[in-house]
Design an enzyme around this catalytic site. Structure first.
Site, PDB file in Angstrom:
ATOM      1  N   HIS A  58      51.020  41.228  37.005  1.00  0.00           N
ATOM      2  CA  HIS A  58      51.200  41.054  38.281  1.00  0.00           C
ATOM      3  C   HIS A  58      52.558  40.221  38.493  1.00  0.00           C
ATOM      4  CE1 HIS A  58      46.960  41.384  39.978  1.00  0.00           C
ATOM      5  NE2 HIS A  58      46.730  40.979  38.681  1.00  0.00           N
ATOM      6  N   PHE A  59      53.793  41.052  39.099  1.00  0.00           N
ATOM      7  CA  PHE A  59      54.986  40.414  39.079  1.00  0.00           C
ATOM      8  C   PHE A  59      55.112  39.754  40.427  1.00  0.00           C
ATOM      9  CE2 PHE A  59      57.811  42.704  35.774  1.00  0.00           C
ATOM     10  CZ  PHE A  59      57.006  41.893  34.828  1.00  0.00           C
ATOM     11  N   ARG A  60      54.270  40.050  41.391  1.00  0.00           N
ATOM     12  CA  ARG A  60      54.296  39.425  42.757  1.00  0.00           C
ATOM     13  C   ARG A  60      55.494  39.796  43.651  1.00  0.00           C
ATOM     14  NH1 ARG A  60      48.937  38.001  41.874  1.00  0.00           N
ATOM     15  NH2 ARG A  60      48.788  36.302  40.681  1.00  0.00           N
ATOM     16  N   HIS A 175      38.540  46.843  39.364  1.00  0.00           N
ATOM     17  CA  HIS A 175      38.346  45.472  39.206  1.00  0.00           C
ATOM     18  C   HIS A 175      37.009  45.364  39.815  1.00  0.00           C
ATOM     19  CE1 HIS A 175      39.077  40.928  40.238  1.00  0.00           C
ATOM     20  NE2 HIS A 175      38.024  41.192  40.998  1.00  0.00           N
ATOM     21  N   ASN A 254      39.718  35.326  37.803  1.00  0.00           N
ATOM     22  CA  ASN A 254      38.719  36.443  38.100  1.00  0.00           C
ATOM     23  C   ASN A 254      38.909  37.499  37.016  1.00  0.00           C
ATOM     24  OD1 ASN A 254      37.503  35.133  40.208  1.00  0.00           O
ATOM     25  ND2 ASN A 254      38.764  35.919  41.672  1.00  0.00           N
ATOM     26  N   ASP A 281      46.370  40.431  32.292  1.00  0.00           N
ATOM     27  CA  ASP A 281      46.199  40.276  33.645  1.00  0.00           C
ATOM     28  C   ASP A 281      47.026  38.751  33.997  1.00  0.00           C
ATOM     29  OD1 ASP A 281      45.214  40.205  36.120  1.00  0.00           O
ATOM     30  OD2 ASP A 281      43.420  39.370  35.793  1.00  0.00           O
ATOM     31  N   PRO A 295      43.016  32.102  41.962  1.00  0.00           N
ATOM     32  CA  PRO A 295      42.710  32.369  40.309  1.00  0.00           C
ATOM     33  C   PRO A 295      43.663  33.071  39.588  1.00  0.00           C
ATOM     34  CG  PRO A 295      41.599  34.196  41.932  1.00  0.00           C
ATOM     35  CD  PRO A 295      42.582  33.032  42.760  1.00  0.00           C
ATOM     36  N   GLY A 296      43.612  32.751  38.339  1.00  0.00           N
ATOM     37  CA  GLY A 296      44.538  33.502  37.351  1.00  0.00           C
ATOM     38  C   GLY A 296      45.162  32.320  36.608  1.00  0.00           C
TER      39      GLY A 296
HETATM   40  C1  NCD Z   1      44.572  37.980  40.201  1.00  0.00           C
HETATM   41  C2  NCD Z   1      45.712  37.666  40.799  1.00  0.00           C
HETATM   42  O1  NCD Z   1      46.096  36.495  40.694  1.00  0.00           O
HETATM   43  O2  NCD Z   1      46.378  38.672  41.322  1.00  0.00           O
HETATM   44  N1  NCD Z   1      43.774  37.211  39.728  1.00  0.00           N
HETATM   45  C3  NCD Z   1      42.866  36.627  38.830  1.00  0.00           C
HETATM   46  O3  NCD Z   1      42.250  35.732  38.760  1.00  0.00           O
HETATM   47  N2  NCD Z   1      42.800  37.731  37.803  1.00  0.00           N
HETATM   48  C4  NCD Z   1      43.891  39.118  40.580  1.00  0.00           C
HETATM   49  C5  NCD Z   1      42.986  39.920  39.601  1.00  0.00           C
HETATM   50  O4  NCD Z   1      43.446  40.328  38.561  1.00  0.00           O
HETATM   51  O5  NCD Z   1      41.773  40.391  39.693  1.00  0.00           O
HETATM   52 ZN    ZN Z   2      41.253  42.103  38.700  1.00  0.00          ZN
HETATM   53 ZN    ZN Z   3      45.000  41.480  37.924  1.00  0.00          ZN
END
Ligand code: NCD
Ligand code: ZN
Ligand code: ZN
Ligand code: ZN
Length: 394
Positions: A58-60, A175, A254, A281, A295-296
């Site tokens: 994820h580079f957002r 996912h 997640n 991830d 999350p993450g």
């Molecule tokens: C991810 C996110 O922040 O975009 N978050 C995570 O907890 N893994 C989304 C994802 O990969 O499901």
């Molecule tokens: Zn995911």
């Molecule tokens: Zn992800």
């Protein structure tokens, strides 16, 4: 240039020798090679690996660039030994068009550091319903679609997506989280959707890639699906094999950190070849967003060290097996000419020191995301340099 007297490791070899790079490619592998520029690693604990490829990042960018952007993300990638990433579409707006994907890819390419493939969402706004934007796509026009961040709850919608993607040779990255269970039982949420997707894979003759597999039940179901001959692939994250929920105070991600039995099942599946790839991830968030429950965790800059410490040092995997999971297979899945130290392949190379120990300090991350449960951990094995197409990028 020649990189000399270094331990050369990929999925097929592990020996001490020299590699010569000429015009972006690996030109020669052997002993006693020479060129104008020479880097001699004799007597060190360094190894030369094919640079890593991350299928799940994820580079957002666009829209959430307070968490990360293409520039900081690309710097984080090369610091972690990566030269190729597959970007998730849960940006703002959600990436559902070729135009947006190409814009992101161009902006990453402009950094001169890494290659990026931007995935498209499976459904409009990740709402799990409208997949009409997939219909105009041509065969092989894109690599992957995904609603990562959410599961597609509706079975009929998911079956349609399987069929559309089968016809167009597009990979589905799933996912697996059945939302009705998310609040009550995150294990069941993952397992139920994994089983559902395997059933749909069988029914449609389609193909599916499972993101961040984390439970014993899910990985065992995937092993059975593969044994049956279904076109199923899967990835595991470094964090899910590095710790249980108890060990990281149930740091929010997640799918969640799991139990000891799950970690053991994931490692066994890596040993037996059921796991195709290790994906980070990489999910950068600000401190404030984490406090509010996002999350993450940030992943690119710690992945190799976590995997080396938790998988290779204790003897679960050889360095060759780790390289296969972090580079060879994910590179092949992205159809890249990298992933092996082999003549003719792109000179995307990473030099690691396998003896070096260090304490994780998120302040050192190039990523805007300093969010990690591993701060203060001592890890072994560190990325020292990354080359992309023969050019030193870290
Ligand atoms: C991810 C996110 O922040 O975009 N978050 C995570 O907890 N893994 C989304 C994802 O990969 O499901
Ligand atoms: Zn995911
Ligand atoms: Zn992800
Ligand atoms: Zn010489």
């Amino acid at each position: 240039m020649v990189i000399k007297n270094i331990r050369i490791v990929d999925d097929t070899q592990d020996f001490i020798g020299d590699v010569r790079v000429e015009s972006c490619k690996i030109a020669e592998i052997g002993h006693g090679l020479h060129d104008e520029e020479e880097y001699d690693y004799a007597g060190t604990s360094c190894a030369l690996l094919p640079a890593f490829t991350d299928l799940h990042v994820h580079f957002r960018d666009p829209g959430l660039t307070h968490k990360e952007d293409v520039v900081t993300g690309s710097h984080a990638a090369v610091r972690g030994g990566y030269t190729a990433v597959n970007l998730m579409p849960n940006t703002k707006p959600v990436c559902s068009s070729l135009e947006q994907a190409q814009d992101v890819q161009r902006r990453v390419a402009a950094t001169g550091l890494i290659f990026a493939n931007q995935t498209l969402s499976m459904t409009k706004n990740l709402e799990g319903k409208d997949f009409s934007h997939l219909l105009p796509l041509k065969k092989n026009e894109i690599l992957f679609v995904t609603d990562d961040g959410r599961g597609v709850d509706d079975d009929v919608v998911m079956e349609q997506i399987f069929l559309i993607c089968k016809e167009r040779h597009i990979g589905i990255m799933s996912h697996t989280e059945k939302s009705e269970y998310s609040k009550v039982d995150m294990r069941k949420a993952e397992n139920a959707m994994t089983f559902r997707d395997i059933d749909l894979c069988r029914k449609t003759g389609g193909r599916i890639h499972f993101c961040h597999v984390s439970t014993k039940e899910a990985i065992e179901a995937i092993a059975r699906a593969k044994a049956e001959g279904l076109e199923v692939t899967c990835e595991v994250t470094p964090h899910h094999i590095a710790a249980t929920g108890e060990e990281v105070n149930h740091y929010r991600v997640n799918p969640p950190f799991r139990e000891k039995e799950d970690v053991e099942a994931l490692i066994a599946a890596m040993q037996s070849g059921v796991v195709d790839a290790i994906s980070t991830d990489h999910a950068p968030h600000t401190a404030e967003d984490k406090q509010n429950g996002s999350p993450g965790m940030t992943g690119l800059e710690l992945a190799f060290s976590l995997c080396y410490t938790k998988l290779v040092v204790p003897g679960y995997l050889t360095l060759s097996q780790l390289v296969k999971l972090m580079s060879t297979t994910p590179s092949a899945m992205m159809k890249l000419n990298k992933g092996r130290v082999q003549v003719g392949m792109d000179a995307d190379l990473t030099i690691v020191d396998t003896d070096m120990k260090y304490i994780v300090d998120p302040k050192e991350f190039a990523s805007k995301g300093k969010n990690t449960p591993f701060a203060g951990w001592q890890l072994q094995g560190r990325v020292l340099h990354t080359y992309r197409a023969g050019k030193l990028v870290f």
